[in-house]
Write a protein that holds these residues in place. Structure first.
Motif, short mmCIF file in Angstrom:
data_model
loop_
_atom_site.label_atom_id
_atom_site.label_comp_id
_atom_site.label_asym_id
_atom_site.label_seq_id
_atom_site.Cartn_x
_atom_site.Cartn_y
_atom_site.Cartn_z
N ALA A 1 3.69 1.70 -0.77
CA ALA A 1 4.41 1.90 -2.66
C ALA A 1 3.63 2.19 -3.96
O ALA A 1 4.01 3.13 -4.36
N ALA A 2 2.23 1.39 -3.39
CA ALA A 2 1.39 2.31 -4.00
C ALA A 2 1.07 3.42 -4.50
O ALA A 2 0.73 4.59 -4.94
N TYR A 3 0.41 4.21 -2.72
CA TYR A 3 1.07 5.82 -2.77
C TYR A 3 2.15 6.96 -2.89
O TYR A 3 2.22 7.19 -3.36
N TYR B 1 0.79 11.84 -18.36
CA TYR B 1 1.98 12.26 -20.06
C TYR B 1 0.44 12.40 -20.66
O TYR B 1 0.38 13.78 -21.18
N GLN B 2 -0.60 11.82 -20.31
CA GLN B 2 -1.85 11.74 -21.51
C GLN B 2 -2.73 13.12 -21.12
O GLN B 2 -3.12 13.70 -22.13
N HIS C 1 3.26 10.96 -33.12
CA HIS C 1 4.21 11.21 -31.91
C HIS C 1 5.71 12.51 -32.19
O HIS C 1 6.16 13.05 -31.43
N SER D 1 3.78 5.83 -5.85
CA SER D 1 4.03 5.45 -7.26
C SER D 1 3.28 6.45 -7.96
O SER D 1 2.48 6.48 -8.05
N ASN D 2 3.97 7.37 -8.76
CA ASN D 2 3.45 8.06 -9.13
C ASN D 2 2.82 7.36 -10.86
O ASN D 2 4.04 6.54 -11.42
N ASP D 3 1.32 7.76 -11.41
CA ASP D 3 1.17 7.06 -12.60
C ASP D 3 1.52 8.28 -14.11
O ASP D 3 1.04 9.19 -14.36
N PHE D 4 3.07 7.98 -14.00
CA PHE D 4 3.71 8.87 -15.26
C PHE D 4 2.60 8.82 -16.61
O PHE D 4 2.69 9.62 -17.31
N LEU D 5 2.08 7.41 -16.97
CA LEU D 5 1.87 7.85 -17.78
C LEU D 5 0.13 8.21 -18.19
O LEU D 5 -0.16 9.47 -19.48
N LEU E 1 1.04 -1.16 -0.12
CA LEU E 1 0.15 -0.17 -0.33
C LEU E 1 0.71 1.42 0.18
O LEU E 1 0.12 2.46 -0.98
#
Lengths: 429, 624
Positions: free
Chosen positions: B147-149, B158-159, B387, B151-155, B145
């Motif tokens: 580690a989950a918090y 980016y979107q 891209h 972690s950045n969702d870079f994807l 948990l």
């Protein structure tokens, strides 16, 4: 002091073997720059075999399992099991380079279930199913004689020590997590971690990455004192075999007739899988009431732990998904766009040369990540469920009159049979 | 042999095999250390000799010496490999012997002892197990948990960034840096009010004849579903092939084939000193597109995150006649898509047909202005999933604006009405994203649009959009357009190949080559010769019929701009701003290498006696 010299020499030798392998890895001849489309063969994957030979492997496995089951249950021969395990080590280990193996086949099965484009070979499927089927009827005879990973560790058991049961139970939780992770990563097409981190395949092939060799040597060294450490603390296939074996119809027994409770067998088992009789005092009303309350508590906890585990698993999908090469690459380029110009970064250069666009890569990575979100639910839920059931089992006491092997954990190696004083006269010893 | 002897024997075997293993391992370590100290393949002597050879390439004695040293080094290397391999096997053998002897030794010494009292109390052990299981489970879940918090969702970021980028305040100021020498001092003026198309080069033609290629038609408002501000235009002036030959009206000139028909093109200038520079102006917004010309007017486009514009200059004086912003287009994104710096938002070259000028941007906006800067129509084709940024240039012919729109989402080609912008045809293509531009070729009196993409080079009927032929030849990120000469199409791309193919169904390659491949620059074919320019600075000339290489010339800077043929010479500007002018023949004699003084990515536009070049900062008019 003098008595310990051979052991120390052996430890030193293993260390040097490790160094030797490391040197080999460092001394690899520089890879030539071919311009003819020649594809450098992968050193970690053996050459494919003809179909006939693959079927032959299945036949050998079937024969080994049958013979091992017969030797463990009917013949009650430790020596026979030992020789069969040596044969398996040579055949499935050194000759077949440790591939295909039933442990790794878990991943093929998982991938074939979740990826409709992946067709599992009948060989891989049989390697996965046959040991489970035998475990369901005869116990873990696969571990006793057919598994090369088990055999190489078993042969090097020198002075096994016994650990308290709470440590064993806690360590026994690790293979469950490993199994869940391996299935998740295989099902999402991310990686076959069981194969990647197989500690002994490097030894079987006399080659491999440094980490692989290092792990192998470490496990062998550890195994001299803590018998079959990989099987007991990591083997994901062992989890499945254990479940099957618990329901085995004809499991091997320590004694061929009535147990005289001499306790000798308890010392003979290097794996601490022999359970002593459960005496009446555990059934006194106070103890029973306390256990019942805990039992009800754990029963209630099982769905809660499953849900909590599933939720945490789903929350973990972001970093779990980074194991997938596409997700890793997409995030690497997003966070370090300058690496696109880095010619030394082979991952990025290979991607750029493949002609796939970055947006496409990101889109694919997003899809993979969403799969991990679902898979995270399953993984976390599975871990929570197993944790709940394991806890529940700790307050269940089954009446046991004799010393018996734990059906789930026993490798059916047959050592205890040799120690049994009831057995020995029957064999004329 | 009694028990005691067996124990002694196995003990001794274990000791001897242990010592043997130790000695072998020590030798291996020494070998390893020695190899690390003196790596034969990294011999300093050989390196020194090789560098000497670079200075004395014809020294045969030196070559022989290098070969001898190299052989020696390799022998040393492989001997060492043999030693390591043999040593490892010896170590393994010793290890097995040691393991067996130790095993027998410990077994012989084992005695059945008094069973130990089992001291572990079951209830306590179970309670401990529950405690540790809960602790371990909690720890695992807790770590997961945490580690989950963390972690950045870079994807996702980016979107979101790609969608949410908000444009800054729009500014359309244009500064003319300098103009020299000029008949009329350049200044920022209001758009020139002209009622007639500015076309001194107009020639007569009749509707319906082969010569008439651009026909204006009366259009009623109701017939224009996609035309936002299209005004009915009466049939007026018809422009013929000669008009298009006289006006550099599209990317790579007439039909997009890279061959100009203008004469007296200058071969010497200097952008820094001003030699032969008639005028130069700074443009308001960046763009990699090339200038296009109709009559007295020259057009370029530009764009950044703030605005996209089309600018019109008097090509004789450099005076900015008008600059119109691309805006009020339905479906246009609130903020431009993310593009790379080396492509930008205004990479596609415009096209002009004497009545209107057409521009497309990386936003997916396509727009038509009349030659006075008034918007005629505009629409958005959907933000291209690209891209780098959309860069396929427009092509105009016979009232059609042809758009090659290959994106990551799908391959597509459209023809829009020049008058209203409505879709005349729209075909899906089974190709990957590309950055190449469509080219027109004439076969049997009919015009075909030819495109190059991954994997197909294909031809389409200009009238209907029907696919006439295709050949699987390309791969990767295709940016070079095709070349055409004498009934043969030439296509190339880096990591793919260079091919010559007949534009007909089922045709195989006439020849192919993969020695020099262009990454961005389009090839040009002229009078039986084919020219390829690579991004690493090599210009190559092939026999168009056979693929035989006549010459190759290497320059310091690479080419993103494409070669053009004008006045019998080949013009190509490198990324450093040097224009390489060579005889367009089998000799490839260099005629001049004038410098612009700034980088160059766009193609030159030609008119009689002058050449227009767009550098990274300025637009130049060059003439003697």
């Amino acid at each position: 002091m003098i008595k310990k010299i051979p052991t120390r020499i052996f430890v030193f030798f293993l260390f040097l073997v490790m160094v030797g392998n490391f040197m080999q890895a460092q001394q690899r001849f520089p890879k030539p720059e071919f311009e003819t489309g020649y594809v450098q063969p992968s050193p970690t994957t053996p050459e494919p075999r003809s179909i006939a030979l693959e079927y032959f492997d299945v036949a050998v496995l079937l024969a080994v399992l049958s013979l091992a089951s017969w030797l463990a249950i009917r013949k009650r021969s430790r020596r026979g099991l030992l020789w069969i395990s040596i044969f398996s080590l040579v055949y499935f280990g050194f000759y077949r380079d440790g591939c295909i193996c039933s442990i790794g086949a878990i991943q093929n099965v998982a991938l074939s279930i979740f990826d409709p484009t992946y067709a599992i070979s009948i060989t891989a499927l049989l390697f996965f199913l046959l040991p489970l089927l035998f475990a369901l009827f005869f116990g873990r005879t696969f571990c006793a004689a057919a598994c090369p990973l088990g055999a190489i560790q078993d042969l090097l058991v020198i002075h096994p020590i016994s650990l308290p049961s709470w440590i064993r139970k806690t360590l026994g939780f690790i293979p469950v997590i490993y199994l869940g992770l391996a299935v998740l990563l295989a099902a999402t097409g991310s990686d076959f971690i069981i194969c990647r981190y197989d500690p002994f395949v490097g030894i079987f092939r006399m080659d491999g990455p440094f980490l692989m060799i290092f792990l192998g040597i470490t496990f062998l060294l550890l195994g001299m004192f803590y018998a079959r450490p990989y099987c007991r603390v990591f083997c994901p296939y062992g989890v499945l075999l254990s479940w099957m074996s618990k329901f085995s119809k004809w499991h091997m027994t320590i004694t061929p007739s009535a147990c005289i409770k001499c306790k000798l067998c308890k010392d003979s088992c290097p794996f601490d899988t022999i359970e002593k009789p459960v005496e009446q005092e555990y059934r006194i009303p106070e103890v029973s009431r306390k256990n019942l309350r805990r039992f009800i508590l754990y029963i209630g906890l099982i769905p809660l732990l499953t849900l909590l585990g599933g939720w945490i698993g789903s929350r973990s999908h972001i970093y779990l998904s980074r194991v997938h090469p596409d997700v890793y690459l997409a995030e690497l380029i997003i966070t370090n766009p300058e690496l696109k110009e880095d010619e030394a970064n082979l991952d990025i250069q290979a991607f750029l040369e493949a002609g796939k666009s970055f947006e496409q890569l990101v889109e694919e990575a997003v899809v993979i990540r969403s799969k991990f979100k679902k898979g995270g639910w399953a993984l976390g839920g599975f871990i929570g469920l197993v944790l709940g059931i394991t806890l529940m089992n700790q307050v269940v006491f089954r009446r046991r009159e004799d010393y018996e092997p734990h059906k789930g954990d026993c490798f059916s190696c047959g050592r205890c049979m040799d120690y049994c004083p009831v057995e020995r006269p029957l064999r004329g010893k | 042999m009694n028990q005691e002897t067996k124990i002694k024997l196995t003990y001794r075997v274990a000791v001897v095999s242990g010592i043997f293993c130790g000695v072998v391992a020590l030798l291996l370590l020494l070998n390893f250390w020695h190899m690390k100290q003196h790596e034969p393949l990294e011999s300093a002597t050989i390196k020194a000799l090789v560098s000497r050879l670079a200075e004395e390439p014809n020294n045969d004695e030196l070559k022989q010496e290098i070969r001898s040293f190299d052989l020696l080094a390799r022998k040393a290397y492989f001997t060492s490999r043999w030693q390591i391999k043999t040593g490892t096997y010896l170590l393994l053998f010793g290890g097995i012997l040691l393991a067996i002897s130790l095993k027998i030794y410990t077994d012989l010494r084992a005695r059945i002892g008094q069973p130990e009292e089992i001291t572990e109390e079951l209830l306590k052990a179970r309670a401990n197990a529950q405690y540790w299981l809960l602790l371990t489970g909690g720890l695992v879940l807790g770590l997961a948990l945490t580690a989950a918090y963390l972690s950045n969702d870079f994807l996702k970021e980016y979107q979101q960034m790609a969608v949410n980028e908000v444009p800054a305040e729009v500014s359309s100021d244009v500064e003319v840096i300098e103009v020299f020498p000029s008949e009329q001092q350049a200044s920022k003026t209001d758009p020139v009010q002209e009622t007639e198309p500015s076309t001194p080069l107009t020639t007569e033609g009749q509707p319906g004849t082969q010569e008439a290629v651009s026909i204006e038609q009366s259009v009623s408002e109701s017939a224009q579903p996609v035309s936002e501000s299209a005004q009915p235009v009466s049939a007026s002036i018809v422009y013929g092939i000669e008009d298009f030959k006289k006006n550099h009206s599209t990317f790579r000139g007439y039909l997009g084939q890279g061959v100009s028909f203008h004469k007296n093109i200058p071969v010497q200038w200097n952008g820094t000193s001003g030699e032969n520079i008639k005028w130069k102006v700074a443009f308001s917004r960046p763009g990699y597109n090339s200038p296009v010309i109709w009559g007295d007017k020259l057009f370029i486009s530009g764009g950044d995150s703030q605005a996209r514009v089309v600018a019109c200059y008097n090509r004789h004086t450099g005076q900015l006649l008008w600059e119109s912003e691309v805006k009020d287009i339905p479906g246009s994104p609130a903020s431009p898509p993310r593009v790379t710096d080396d492509t930008g938002l205004a990479a596609p070259t415009m096209s002009v047909d004497g009545h209107r000028v057409y521009a497309i941007f990386a936003t997916g906006d396509i727009i038509a202005f009349d030659l006075e800067g008034k918007k005629v129509w505009g629409r958005n084709l959907g933000v291209p999933n690209n891209h780098y940024g959309h860069s396929s240039s427009l092509l105009v012919w016979e009232n059609r604006v042809v758009v090659q729109y290959d994106t990551n989402t799908k391959g597509r080609m459209l023809a829009l009405s020049t008058v209203t912008g409505e879709t005349l045809w729209d075909v899906d293509r089974s190709v990957h994203i590309s950055w190449a531009s469509p080219t027109l070729i004439e076969l049997d009196g009919k015009m075909q649009v030819v495109t190059s993409s991954d994997p197909y080079v294909s031809g389409y009927d200009l009238e209907t959009g029907a696919e006439l032929w295709k050949v699987e030849a390309m791969m990767g990120e295709v940016a070079p357009s095709i070349a055409f000469d004498d009934g043969v199409v030439f296509a190339t791309n880096e990591y793919a190949r260079l091919i010559a193919v007949k534009p007909e169904p089922g045709a195989g390659f006439i020849w192919e080559d993969d020695e020099y491949l262009a990454e961005v620059a389009s090839p040009v074919a002229y009078k039986g010769l084919l020219y390829i320019a690579t991004s690493y600075g090599v210009l190559v000339c092939y026999d168009a019929k056979t693929g035989e290489k006549y010459w190759e010339k290497e320059f310091n800077e690479g080419f993103y701009s494409s070669p053009m043929i004008a006045d019998g010479n080949l013009y190509i500007i490198d990324m450093g701003g040097i224009t390489h002018i060579l005889k367009a023949d089998k000799t490839g004699t260099i005629i001049g290498e004038p410098e612009l003084g700034e980088g160059g990515f766009a193609l030159p536009a030609f008119a009689d006696g002058v050449i227009y070049l767009r550098g990274t900062e300025h637009l130049y008019c060059i003439g003697e």
